[in-house]
Design a protein around this motif. Structure first.
Motif, short mmCIF file in Angstrom:
data_model
loop_
_atom_site.label_atom_id
_atom_site.label_comp_id
_atom_site.label_asym_id
_atom_site.label_seq_id
_atom_site.Cartn_x
_atom_site.Cartn_y
_atom_site.Cartn_z
N TYR A 45 -78.32 -1.42 -82.33
CA TYR A 45 -78.51 -1.46 -83.70
C TYR A 45 -77.71 -2.49 -84.49
O TYR A 45 -76.40 -1.74 -84.46
CB TYR A 45 -78.80 -0.29 -84.37
N ALA A 55 -77.03 -3.65 -88.27
CA ALA A 55 -77.57 -3.77 -89.44
C ALA A 55 -77.46 -5.26 -89.89
O ALA A 55 -76.31 -5.92 -89.95
CB ALA A 55 -76.92 -2.85 -90.70
N SER A 89 -76.41 -7.02 -95.51
CA SER A 89 -76.95 -6.24 -96.73
C SER A 89 -77.50 -7.08 -97.80
O SER A 89 -76.72 -8.05 -98.27
CB SER A 89 -75.93 -5.06 -97.05
N PRO A 103 -77.71 -6.82 -101.56
CA PRO A 103 -76.93 -7.08 -102.52
C PRO A 103 -75.29 -7.17 -102.04
O PRO A 103 -74.65 -6.02 -101.87
CB PRO A 103 -76.90 -5.68 -103.47
N TYR A 106 -65.51 4.57 -100.79
CA TYR A 106 -66.45 5.86 -101.11
C TYR A 106 -65.97 7.06 -101.92
O TYR A 106 -66.40 7.34 -102.85
CB TYR A 106 -67.53 6.12 -99.93
N PHE A 107 -64.92 7.56 -101.37
CA PHE A 107 -64.60 8.83 -101.87
C PHE A 107 -63.49 8.86 -102.73
O PHE A 107 -62.34 8.74 -101.74
CB PHE A 107 -64.64 9.68 -100.80
N ARG A 120 -66.74 16.32 -90.89
CA ARG A 120 -67.21 14.97 -90.33
C ARG A 120 -66.19 14.58 -89.17
O ARG A 120 -66.80 14.33 -88.09
CB ARG A 120 -67.40 14.09 -91.16
N SER A 144 -74.59 10.14 -99.54
CA SER A 144 -73.27 9.87 -98.97
C SER A 144 -73.28 8.29 -98.27
O SER A 144 -74.40 7.73 -98.26
CB SER A 144 -72.85 11.00 -98.13
N SER A 145 -72.28 8.01 -97.92
CA SER A 145 -72.01 6.74 -97.26
C SER A 145 -72.80 6.82 -96.04
O SER A 145 -72.79 7.54 -94.82
CB SER A 145 -70.49 6.40 -97.05
N PHE A 146 -73.72 5.82 -95.62
CA PHE A 146 -74.71 5.78 -94.56
C PHE A 146 -73.88 5.64 -93.31
O PHE A 146 -73.95 6.19 -92.29
CB PHE A 146 -75.82 5.05 -94.72
N GLU A 186 -70.94 6.42 -92.53
CA GLU A 186 -70.22 7.63 -92.09
C GLU A 186 -71.42 8.57 -91.39
O GLU A 186 -70.84 9.39 -90.53
CB GLU A 186 -69.42 8.40 -93.14
N VAL A 187 -72.37 8.86 -92.17
CA VAL A 187 -73.29 9.78 -91.45
C VAL A 187 -74.09 9.31 -90.33
O VAL A 187 -74.34 10.10 -89.72
CB VAL A 187 -74.48 10.04 -92.53
N ASN A 209 -75.29 -0.47 -101.29
CA ASN A 209 -75.07 -0.89 -100.14
C ASN A 209 -75.36 0.28 -98.91
O ASN A 209 -76.09 0.04 -97.92
CB ASN A 209 -73.61 -0.93 -99.68
N SER A 210 -75.31 1.57 -99.29
CA SER A 210 -75.48 2.60 -98.29
C SER A 210 -76.91 2.87 -98.33
O SER A 210 -77.61 3.14 -97.09
CB SER A 210 -74.88 3.94 -98.88
N SER A 257 -79.15 0.44 -98.87
CA SER A 257 -79.92 -0.55 -97.91
C SER A 257 -79.73 -0.51 -96.47
O SER A 257 -80.56 -0.83 -95.87
CB SER A 257 -79.48 -2.05 -98.65
N LYS A 258 -78.69 0.01 -96.00
CA LYS A 258 -78.40 0.23 -94.81
C LYS A 258 -79.39 1.29 -94.30
O LYS A 258 -79.77 1.07 -93.16
CB LYS A 258 -77.07 0.78 -94.56
#
Lengths: 390, 718
Positions: free
Chosen positions: A4, A6, A9, A11, A20-21, A35, B435-437, B439-440, B501-502, B504-505
């Motif tokens: 896989y 991606a 993306s 945009p 992110y955090f 995590r 959340s951020s794709f 990472e998950v 972004n997340s 769309s992923k």
């Protein structure tokens, strides 16, 4: 899923995952740590060999004696909410009242009506890994009624018989034979003598501790007291009542802490690595083979000095134990066993490890024998408990 | 309507529809329908009327029997009657049945209380009557006062008195007014002398005491008593299930899920090892813990706890709002799961300890209860399923996922067999907080993908369904988040770009899953429906959620749908293309209006991709030039197929999925015709044919043709 990829993306905005955090809430941080834990190997690949701790010197020797040579059932415990060390007296009053109320309900306990225990809280000063660790504390349940002759609980004392080989240069081993019986572990069932019974006899003991619990301490606020490891000795019905009170009062959660085979082999290696002045027990492993109609147990006893010699031969990094060393240590035992009995132990399940330092059973039972390495043993158990509650 | 307003509306609709849909449309719930309880449900719906009638007739008969029974008791025992015992027994049974089933009206209660305490019948009968005095809704205060007056006469035995006090304590909340009863405070207080009554009277006084009732002499008396006895005897357990039923009746049909109110505490017969009866703790306010903190607590402190609002009194939403600043929190945070009002509180509170306590409780309980995580204790499967259902209901109610559930998924998904609690487990997936794709993905989706590829088509469809719901939840969350930016402490301080972004992923990931699944399931139409359902959400992100994102479907999906033999698939595809067009046009327009180069201008690639799809589609369905632009197939290969007129073989007339429509259209035109020639559909007939198609419910096709094709000479533009 490697295939896989991606596609670019749509945009094509700036942000990378790190962005992110930024201002995450504590819960978010906690999730982050979960995590991390879930994505990597659950345990760090290297640990320190237990050392004699300075802090431990301060512990009241009488209290330490209470903790040694007893079989403890392990539980993990989530942080206690609004627990205060200054209220221990008050807590014992409330807990006593709770126990009386519970017994009146006639639930949980099968023993007679007269049977009552009175609980006392006390701190175990100095029982910590670092200064930051919260103070450990002990809860003892004493018999109140002098009429009670014998409570019906059989204290099972596991006396491991020494199978020391007279010739230290070879590894001594014994196989406990077929179908169910393990001939070389003698379980002596000692019922307590009635004469020992008097008022004030300790019937149930439980203690809460946190040894090197930094990883947990960092993530909670000061409203919480982190004592992730709980050890209990005594009838489970009593543990249940007392545990329930703690759960209700401090909104915490007890769950039984089992020790899997992977962690047992770590314990075997770390405890074998400990320097001992004299050995009090043989080093013994117990494997279980699930086969019908009865399971087969294989016990493998080694003279402690032989075990130490084997460890020294695989050990490289001073003061530390690594994953490779643990694997190598266990592999040596396996291949030795295979050479003689043509049985691949690696295909069975390790259920118990006993050494002169301590012994541990996969069901979450532990017995600590050596005063010197008490803290070291507890540090690893704390780590396992934290792993379970995170 | 202004566009801005429209967005809001659509969102609101989505929001309201979602709570129910996430329960109803879950595919995996289909399997459950096979079990007998559900099939009964279905049959009940089918023949609604007869069942209803029966019930009605039954009710009437019951009502009559009850009236007779009450009348009988009112008259008192008839001495002469021969089968006295039999009649008595019959009437008692009637009263008991009705009482436990529907409860009694306040007039009936009045009569029965009177009978039970007046001593007309024997002790055993009095006990039985008292035990079944369960209100349908409320108990009138007068009945209670009358009953108390009987106590003074001394007609009833000690045990009846005890039972009456227990009843009074248990039913206290259902008495309509309490002023008169409070006037009897002195009488009750005097009853403390009676040792048998004392514990229950204590409890009653606890419920009854007001500030003005506290007098020094009473406090002294109570302190004496306290030395003797500390605890209330539990009065409720005789009537526990009945009480819950009454509470539920009184609450009436509320918009909140009723089951949330009804704690599972008593539905659970299994005695648990430790935690008494229920997984979810019972709601208790935390005054206990708080007072532990104080050195000394005096009696007056205890009585004047005016500062805080006890949970036990919390009944309604307005009450919650009024007391939100001084709410006493439950001693065990897990208990909020059964209380919808407190779930509101949890939802808006930003107090870290509260959330942390709940987090720990839920994570640990999930781990302990999970039937495959630690040990395989599959016999508790039902309990675990119920527990998960409760959690999912709470999440639907709050429209928000819990972090504990996400952490639990990380730990348990790798060990999941894909069968156990499938429906619940996949719903948990759909409630993963945004959340951020990336990472998950390694923690969740990679494990899920392994199961996805190795399981049946139904599992694949269920997963796609829950991913659709996940996307929807994320989109809703993000669209709310953008509108409420001022909330500084929002869980994720992300940039909009990062969030998009997340998302769309996630969409690309589902695209990849879908394409592979189509190959594995050899282009199953059933599967394709679920995939297109997902894209129906995707195509409308820009307009529906006001988020700057348009992601097209992968070619594997587009062409599978275009060449499908199923008309509804093609219709759905047309609809999706139509919505894509709308969204892209809206985006373009916005760009032109704003003029400034914003960060979120879609790349020309997206437009090109869309135009490419559109060209293929129009080429196939409309202009009969199928293999020129969109799908390119070498003419030589086409020659080899031997199909003479391949050019129009995919237009709205000849396309395999439309052919049957074409034939029935022609037959409708001229029913006596023995042979039909579908090629005759052209010119005027072509537009009639189209009208015919539209009349057959192919709305998607209609919208697509109206927006993308210009009559009568089709051309394409976007």
């Amino acid at each position: 899923m490697d295939s896989y990829n991606a596609p670019e993306s749509t945009p094509s905005a700036s942000s990378r995952p790190e962005d992110y955090f930024i201002g995450a809430t504590p819960l978010q941080k906690r999730l982050e740590s979960v995590r991390k834990q879930s994505s990597f190997i659950p345990t760090p690949p290297r640990r320190k060999i237990p050392q004699c701790s300075q802090l431990q010197e301060d512990v009241d020797p009488q209290k330490v004696a209470l903790l040694l040579h007893k079989q403890w059932t392990l539980y993990s415990l989530t942080p206690l909410y609004k627990f205060s060390y200054s209220n221990l007296k008050e807590y014992s009053r409330l807990l006593n009242a709770f126990i009386v109320a519970e017994k009146q309900k006639g639930l949980a306990v099968e023993v007679g009506e007269d049977f009552n225990i009175k609980v006392i809280f006390s701190t175990l000063l100095g029982m910590k890994g670092t200064q930051r660790d919260p103070e450990a504390f002990l809860v003892q349940g004493l018999i109140l009624s002098p009429r009670l002759e014998y409570s019906g609980t059989i204290l099972v004392d596991c006396n491991l018989c020494l199978l020391g080989s007279s010739d230290p240069s070879t590894l001594a081993f014994q196989v406990a034979g077929t179908a169910g019986a393990c001939h070389h572990t003698r379980i002596v069932s000692k019922s307590q003598l009635p004469s020992e019974n008097r008022e004030g006899k300790v019937l149930w003991t439980g203690w809460f501790c946190c040894i090197f619990g930094d990883s947990l301490l960092e993530t909670v606020s000061e409203d919480f007291t982190c004592l992730p490891l709980f050890l209990a000795n005594g009838a489970e019905s009593n543990t249940a009542i007392i545990g329930t009170w703690f759960q209700k009062t401090f909104d915490c959660y007890f769950s039984p802490l089992a020790i899997n085979a992977f962690n047992l082999s770590w314990m075997a290696a770390m405890w074998t690595a400990c320097k001992m002045d004299h050995y009090v027990a043989t080093t013994e492993f117990l494997w279980s083979v699930p086969c019908s109609p009865q399971s087969l147990d294989i016990s493998f006893a080694i003279h402690p000095e032989d075990a130490k010699a084997l460890w020294d031969s695989v050990h490289k990094t001073p003061g530390e134990v690594t994953q490779e060393e643990v694997d190598l240590f266990m592999d040596c035992l396996y291949s030795h066993f295979h050479r003689h009995f043509k049985i691949h132990l690696s295909a069975t399940r390790l259920v118990r490890v006993s050494t002169s330092v301590a012994s541990a059973h996969t069901d979450g039972k532990i017995k600590i024998l050596c005063h010197k390495y008490l803290i070291g043993v507890l540090a690893y158990l704390t780590e396992l408990a934290i792993f379970q509650i995170e | 309507m202004s566009p801005q307003k429209r967005f809001k509306n659509v969102q609101a609709q989505n929001r309201t529809s979602q709570g129910s849909s996430s329960f109803q449309t879950t595919l995996s719930a289909w399997k459950v329908k096979q079990d007998p309880s559900n099939s009964k449900n279905i049959s009940k719906h089918g023949q609604n009327n007869p069942v209803g009638d029966y019930e009605h007739a039954d009710d009437q008969a019951e009502e009559d029997a009850l009236q007779m029974a009450v009348g009988y008791f009112e008259k008192g025992p008839i001495k002469a009657s021969q089968n006295k015992d039999k009649t008595l027994e019959k009437h008692l049974k009637t009263v008991e049945n009705v009482a436990w089933k529907n409860g009694l009206a306040s007039e009936e209660i009045d009569i029965l209380l009177n009978i039970a305490l007046s001593g007309k019948f024997g002790n055993a009968v009095n006990t039985r009557i008292l035990k079944c005095i369960i209100p349908a809704t409320v108990i009138s205060e007068d009945s209670v006062v009358k009953a108390v007056s009987w106590l003074c006469v001394g007609k009833c035995s000690g045990s009846t008195k005890v039972l009456f006090y227990r009843w009074l304590v248990a039913m206290f909340d259902f008495i309509d007014r309490k002023e008169q009863i409070n006037l009897l405070y002195g009488f009750f207080f005097a009853s403390l002398q009676d040792d048998a009554l004392c514990p229950y009277v204590c409890h009653l006084l606890y419920l009854l005491t007001k500030k003005e009732n506290v007098k020094p002499f009473r406090v002294r008396k109570l302190l004496d008593l306290q030395a003797k006895m500390i605890y209330f005897k539990n009065s409720e357990n005789l009537w526990k299930t009945a009480l819950l039923a009454v509470k539920q009746r009184n609450r009436g049909p509320s918009p909140e899920p009723l089951k949330l109110m009804l704690g599972p505490a008593n539905v659970r017969p299994l005695k648990r090892k430790w935690n008494s009866l229920s997984v979810i703790p019972v709601l208790n306010s935390s005054s206990y813990t708080k007072e532990c903190g104080k050195k000394e607590m005096s009696l007056s402190d205890c009585l004047n706890r005016s500062g805080s609002f006890p949970l036990e009194q919390l009944q309604s939403f307005p009450q919650l709002l009024q007391n939100i600043h001084c709410l006493e929190l439950p001693s065990q945070m897990g208990s909020v799961l059964n209380n919808s009002l407190l779930l509101h509180y949890i939802n808006c509170v930003r107090d870290e300890p509260v959330l942390l306590r709940f987090y720990y409780w839920l994570s640990q309980t999930l781990q302990e209860e999970c039937i495959w995580y630690k040990v395989n204790n599959y016999e508790h499967g039902k309990e675990f399923t119920n527990f998960l259902d409760t959690i999912i209901r709470a999440e639907c109610f709050l429209q928000e996922g819990f972090y504990s559930c996400e952490a639990f998924l990380y730990k348990s998904l790798p060990l999941w067999d894909g069968l156990c609690c499938r429906s619940q487990f996949l719903q948990l997936v759909s409630w993963i907080p945004f959340s951020s794709f990336s990472e998950v993905k390694p923690l969740l989706f990679d494990h899920l993908a392994q199961l996805f590829f190795t399981s049946t088509i139904y599992f694949k469809c269920s997963v796609l369904q829950s991913l659709k719901e996940l996307l929807q939840n994320w989109l809703l969350w993000l669209s709310m988040d953008i509108h409420m930016k001022p909330v500084t402490n929002s869980p994720l301080e992300t940039t909009l770009g990062g969030s998009m972004n997340s998302v769309s992923k996630l969409i690309h990931y589902v695209g990849w899953l879908s394409t592979t699944a189509m190959r594995l399931e050899s282009n199953s139409t059933f599967l394709l429906h679920f995939i297109l359902d997902f894209y129906e959400k995707v195509c409308d992100i820009y307009i529906n959620y006001n988020l700057p994102l348009v992601v097209l479907f992968p070619p594997g999906i587009f062409y599978s749908a275009l060449l499908s033999l199923d008309t509804s698939i093609l219709n759905q595809l047309c609809f999706i293309m139509h919505r894509y067009r709308k969204n892209l046009t809206a985006a373009k327009k916005n760009e032109l209006v704003q003029k400034t180069k914003s960060e979120f201008n879609f790349s020309s690639k997206t437009y090109q991709e869309f135009n490419h799809y559109l060209t293929s589609m129009v080429g196939c369905l409309w202009t009969s030039k199928p293999f020129g632009k969109g799908i390119y197939v070498d003419p030589e290969i086409l020659e080899k197929t031997g199909v003479a007129e391949y050019k129009n073989s995919l237009n709205v007339v000849h396309h395999p999925s439309f052919l049957s429509y074409a034939v029935s259209f022609l037959l409708q035109e001229s029913p006596e015709e023995r042979t039909v020639n579908v090629s005759s559909i052209r010119g005027k007939k072509w537009s009639w044919y189209l009208d015919y198609l539209f009349s057959q419910g192919l709305q998607g096709l209609k919208l697509f043709i109206r927006s993308s094709v210009h009559h009568p000479f089709p051309e394409q533009r976007a």
